[in-house]
Design an enzyme around this catalytic site. Structure first.
Site: not given
Ligand code: IVH
Length: 703
Positions: A346, A38, A138, A258, A117, A463, A440, A443, A34, A36, A119, A458, A83-84, A115
């Site tokens: 999920k 810095d 997004r 991704y 997912k 009690c 309490c 009681c 760190d 070096e 959060d 209490c 989305s998915l 992959e």
């Molecule tokens: S693919 C066409 N890959 O999950 C591609 N999404 O519930 C669609 N997310 O809106 C998304 N990890 O924000 C993809 N490895 C991953 C992800 C991922 C997290 C999120 C992403 C998406 C949401 C859908």
């Protein structure tokens, strides 16, 4: 006036810093300290302050430079940010596969990439000539918000691509040694010279906070008396939408990418190669992605992750199964906002929001008041949750949790469900803050608070709520072990006024039991027999049963070895007690305090009269010697002259202690035939290993 040598040096410095930043934040594998790092950054800052007109937007000094903004501009995405669709389990995932197979039979032959997912929050990163120029949220999938200044502060986001490679750095280093001002040549070492980077490129990724970093952040905030955050995702979301990037910079945000949303250069044909390509440019990608030849292997892998999700450094709410062939992926099209070519498998949610209907207060055995949340019933990970702990009253105040709030509730693994905090934005009507009770709930006596402790008590020994818990504990297995005495019966006995303390149990007779609901002849006989039998319990069980704060099953054994009855224990001094192995100053003080209370003295008298007064056989428990005083032993393997019980007795009678597992506190491991892993552990921790004869010699010599 521009000095070309100095400019080259500046460029080399930037390149080195980008590279080391990448090693640290993307690869998690730094190659310099760190300090070096810095130093390099300080030198660059110095040079740039002398030549402000040479500062470029992709300079590593520009991560947290910009001023706060008023609001975020809108950004139209070059292609929809999709989305998915979700799958809740294997059946759903297979149904998805069947569905898309019917649309296009190439699905049968494609590979699948799986992959995690993450959060977190989707972000869209724009690069022009390899320089990070713009980044957006997004939004609604078509238009997002321009959060470039905030994104710049995230070190995992490359400010220029590709990030220089090791060979190049090595080369510039060796040259730097010769003459720092000639360390790089713009034509030879320019970032774009070895890899074609598209003129315009837009990449999608997920911004999030690793669990460990989140915990550290909250700890830091707590220590400085600031408000803590609810969970990594909410924190990441809040941090990204800060108007002041300086604030965002203090939050440990990171990124994984991704997807390529747009590129005017050649792009890979598969998801797998997309990840490889992104990585080669210097973008961070997950190291948990795998590619499979068929859907079954992909699902099998996904299911396995479900039980291992805690091994991921970040919160994952599932795995994403993606069709690898990106042309097929595109041809399958979208349904609403969800591409047909991928599915989110999920994991069961561990955190859900629900309504907090009421806060109730329970009174424990020691009189501690514990607040509990009564929830609108909600399913968390396959279990319906109606109650959750709120920890203590300080917690409720700190988080400002109010009855009527929508709250986040978490249930993970074996832990009791607990409330994380309120979703304050969802507070629609005016609701009053919660005030802890001053009396309490059972009681109605005033409650007390000890200085420096969070708990409220209490302190009324009579009690009824405490009495229920007390009796429950008194009759439990590790205590007096009175079978057939369930909580319902305990409550009835107290309600009918048949018992006012645990000693009254021994006064119960058949007539009064038969008067209670649900008692037949046989049941009453059994219970009375069980009560009577319990008089034979040894002293350590009675000690546990009394429920003295800090005296559990283990310390009860320690005490009963030194004090053969409650007579001697009740008159023991603080000093005497503290000298007993296994009894610390807090437990010693609690014991003295317990025996000094008049109520407890009365209880002891009643127990004695009821002949619940075990006296240890002095011959059996008495010490033979103090030869092994203060020493702790672990036994492994089969011994010749002892079995498991007799060696324990031998060691204990001579003042030593036997424990099950080897730790730094173990003094000796006694080794027999066919030892287990304890031997390895002993070697690892440098614990001395002896044979059973050595043990005997030790005793004889020291006795
Ligand atoms: S693919 C066409 N890959 O999950 C591609 N999404 O519930 C669609 N997310 O809106 C998304 N990890 O924000 C993809 N490895 C991953 C992800 C991922 C997290 C999120 C992403 C998406 C949401 C859908």
């Amino acid at each position: 006036m521009k000095n070309p040598r100095l400019q080259l040096h500046l460029e080399d410095l930037r390149k080195q810093i980008h590279y080391h930043n990448y090693r640290y934040h993307v690869l998690d594998a730094p190659v310099i300290s760190d300090l070096e790092y810095d130093r390099l950054l300080a030198e660059l800052k110095q040079l740039e302050s002398e030549h402000p007109d040479w500062i470029t937007p992709d300079s590593p000094t520009q991560r947290a430079g910009s001023a706060p903004s008023e609001k975020f501009e809108k950004v139209r995405h070059p292609a929809p940010i999709l989305s998915l669709a979700n799958a809740f389990g294997t059946e759903d995932a297979l149904a998805w596969f069947e569905r898309v197979k019917k649309i296009d039979d190439r699905v049968e032959r494609t590979k699948f990439v799986v992959e995690p997912k993450i959060d977190g929050l989707s972000v869209v990163l724009h690069y022009e000539d390899g320089i990070f120029i713009k980044g957006a949220t997004r939004g609604d999938g078509q238009v997002g918000e321009n959060i470039t200044a905030n994104l710049r502060t995230i070190r995992a986001i490359p400010l220029r691509i590709p990030v220089a490679r090791q060979a190049e750095i090595d080369e510039s280093h060796s040259k730097a040694n010769e003459n720092p001002l000639f360390s790089s040549s713009p034509t030879k070492n320019a970032p774009n010279s070895y890899m074609q980077v598209p003129k315009h490129m837009v990449v999608r990724g997920e911004v999030f906070i690793n669990i460990k970093d989140f915990e550290k952040l909250n700890q830091r905030l707590e220590e400085s008396g600031e408000k803590t955050y609810l969970n990594p995702r909410n924190t990441a979301a809040g941090s990204l939408r800060q108007l002041d990037p300086a604030l965002t910079a203090t939050r440990p945000l990171t990124l994984l990418t991704y997807q390529i949303i747009y590129s005017d250069g050649p792009v890979p044909f598969t998801q797998w190669e997309t990840l490889e390509y992104l990585q080669s440019l210097g973008f961070p990608i997950t190291n948990s992605a795998r590619r499979f030849d068929n859907i079954h292997a992909a699902i099998y892998f996904t299911e396995k992750w479900e039980s291992q999700r805690d091994k991921l450094p970040f919160e994952a709410d599932g795995m994403v199964i993606k069709i690898d062939d990106l042309r097929l992926f595109a041809d399958l099209g979208v349904a609403g906002k969800d591409p047909r070519g991928a599915i989110a498998f999920k994991f069961p949610a561990r955190e859900v929001s629900t309504s907090l209907l009421e806060i109730v207060v329970n009174v424990g055995r020691t009189g501690v008041l514990t607040p509990q949340a009564v929830l609108d019933p909600v399913e968390i990970g396959g279990v319906i949750v109606e109650r959750a702990t709120l920890h203590n009253f300080d917690f409720i105040a700190e988080k400002d949790i109010r009855p009527g709030d929508r709250v986040l509730v978490k249930r993970a693994g074996e832990v009791i469900p607990y409330v994380i905090g309120p979703l304050k934005d969802l507070r629609v009507k005016v609701i009053k803050p919660y005030l802890p009770p001053t009396t309490c709930p059972t009681c109605q006596q005033p409650v007390e608070h000890l200085e420096g402790e969070v708990a409220w008590y209490c302190v009324n020994a009579a009690c009824p709520a405490q009495l229920v818990r007390n009796v429950e504990h008194f009759v439990s297995k590790g205590a007096m072990d009175i079978t057939g005495m369930g909580i319902r019966i305990v409550e009835q006995l107290i309600l009918e006024g048949l018992i006012k303390d645990v000693a009254d149990l021994y006064k119960l007779d058949k007539k009064s039991l038969l008067k209670l609901g649900g008692f037949a002849d046989k049941k009453a006989d059994n219970l009375l027999r069980s009560i009577s039998e319990s008089k034979k319990q040894p002293l350590n069980h009675l000690l546990t049963a009394l429920g003295i704060r800090g005296v559990g099953e283990v310390s009860a054994v320690d005490l009963s070895r030194v004090f053969p009855s409650l007579d001697s224990l009740s008159s023991a001094s603080l000093e005497n007690l503290q000298n007993i192995p296994g009894i610390g100053p807090n437990i010693a003080a609690a014991i003295v305090d317990w025996f000094s209370r008049p109520n407890n003295r009365l209880l002891l008298d009643k127990l004695r009269k009821a002949q619940v007064w075990p006296v240890e056989d002095l011959k059996k428990t008495n010490r033979k010697s103090n030869a092994l005083d203060g020493l702790t032993f672990v036994v492994t393997g089969t011994l010749v002259g002892f079995n498991r019980e007799s060696i324990k007795e031998f060691i204990e009678q001579n003042g030593g202690k036997v424990t099950d597992s080897v730790s730094k506190k173990t003094n000796y491991v006694v080794l027999g035939e066919n030892p287990g892993s304890k031997l390895e552990k002993a070697r690892l921790l440098n614990v001395q290993v002896i044979g059973e004869d050595d043990l005997r010699i030790k005793v004889v010599k020291n006795a």
